[in-house]
Design a protein around this motif. Structure first.
Motif, mmCIF file in Angstrom:
data_model
loop_
_atom_site.group_PDB
_atom_site.id
_atom_site.type_symbol
_atom_site.label_atom_id
_atom_site.label_comp_id
_atom_site.label_asym_id
_atom_site.label_seq_id
_atom_site.Cartn_x
_atom_site.Cartn_y
_atom_site.Cartn_z
ATOM 1 N N TYR A 94 0.836 -1.192 0.000
ATOM 2 C CA TYR A 94 0.000 0.000 0.000
ATOM 3 C C TYR A 94 0.874 1.246 0.000
ATOM 4 C CZ TYR A 94 -3.614 -3.204 1.741
ATOM 5 O OH TYR A 94 -4.499 -4.247 1.901
ATOM 6 N N ALA A 96 0.796 5.439 0.806
ATOM 7 C CA ALA A 96 0.063 6.372 1.647
ATOM 8 C C ALA A 96 0.709 7.742 1.543
ATOM 9 C CB ALA A 96 0.055 5.893 3.093
ATOM 10 N N TRP A 111 -4.657 6.769 1.659
ATOM 11 C CA TRP A 111 -4.170 5.436 1.316
ATOM 12 C C TRP A 111 -4.622 5.046 -0.079
ATOM 13 C CZ3 TRP A 111 -1.022 2.341 4.247
ATOM 14 C CH2 TRP A 111 -0.801 2.735 5.569
#
Length: 121
Positions: A94, A96, A111
C-alpha cells in the motif's frame, strides 16, 4: 489526494518489480509518501518513505539495500523499485500520503488500494 498503487505481480525469488503510486491533485509535491505492506495473517508494516522533493528516504531494515524509492512530482508518481525479492516480501503493498513522516501505519491521511506482490521460491 487520491492514490492508485500498481505494478504488483508474481515473480520468482531474486527477481525485481517496480511498484507505482500515482496521485491525483495538484498538491502532490506537498506530501510525504510512504509504502507499507501486509502479509496474510500479519499486521501492516512500514517499508519505506520518501520526502516531498525526493531528497530524503527511509527504509525498513528488512528492505534496505534491495528497495529504492523515487518520485517524479511532474507526474505525481512515486516509484518503489524492488530488487532481489524474497518469498518473505510477499504481501499486499500500500502507498500512503501524509504531511509528516511516520514509520507506523496509523496517522497517514490518504491510502491507495493496495497491489499484491507474490514472490515464489
Amino acid at each position: 489526494v487520491q492514490l492508485q498503487a500498481s505494478g504488483g505481480g508474481l515473480v520468482q525469488a531474486g527477481g525485481s518489480l517496480r511498484l507505482s503510486c500515482a496521485a491525483s491533485g495538484r498538491t502532490f509535491s506537498m506530501y510525504v509518501v510512504g509504502w507499507f505492506r501486509q502479509a496474510p495473517g500479519k499486521e501492516r508494516e512500514f517499508v519505506a518513505t520518501i520526502g516531498r522533493s525526493g531528497g530524503s528516504t527511509l527504509y525498513a531494515d528488512s528492505v534496505k539495500g534491495r528497495f529504492t524509492l523515487s518520485r517524479d512530482n511532474t507526474k505525481n508518481t512515486v516509484y518503489l523499485q524492488m530488487n532481489s525479492l524474497k518469498p518473505e516480501d510477499t504481501a499486499v503493498y500500500y502507498c500512503a500520503a501524509n504531511s509528516v513522516i511516520l514509520r507506523t501505519p496509523s496517522g497517514w491521511d490518504y491510502w491507495g488500494q493496495g497491489t499484491l506482490v507474490t514472490v515464489s521460491s
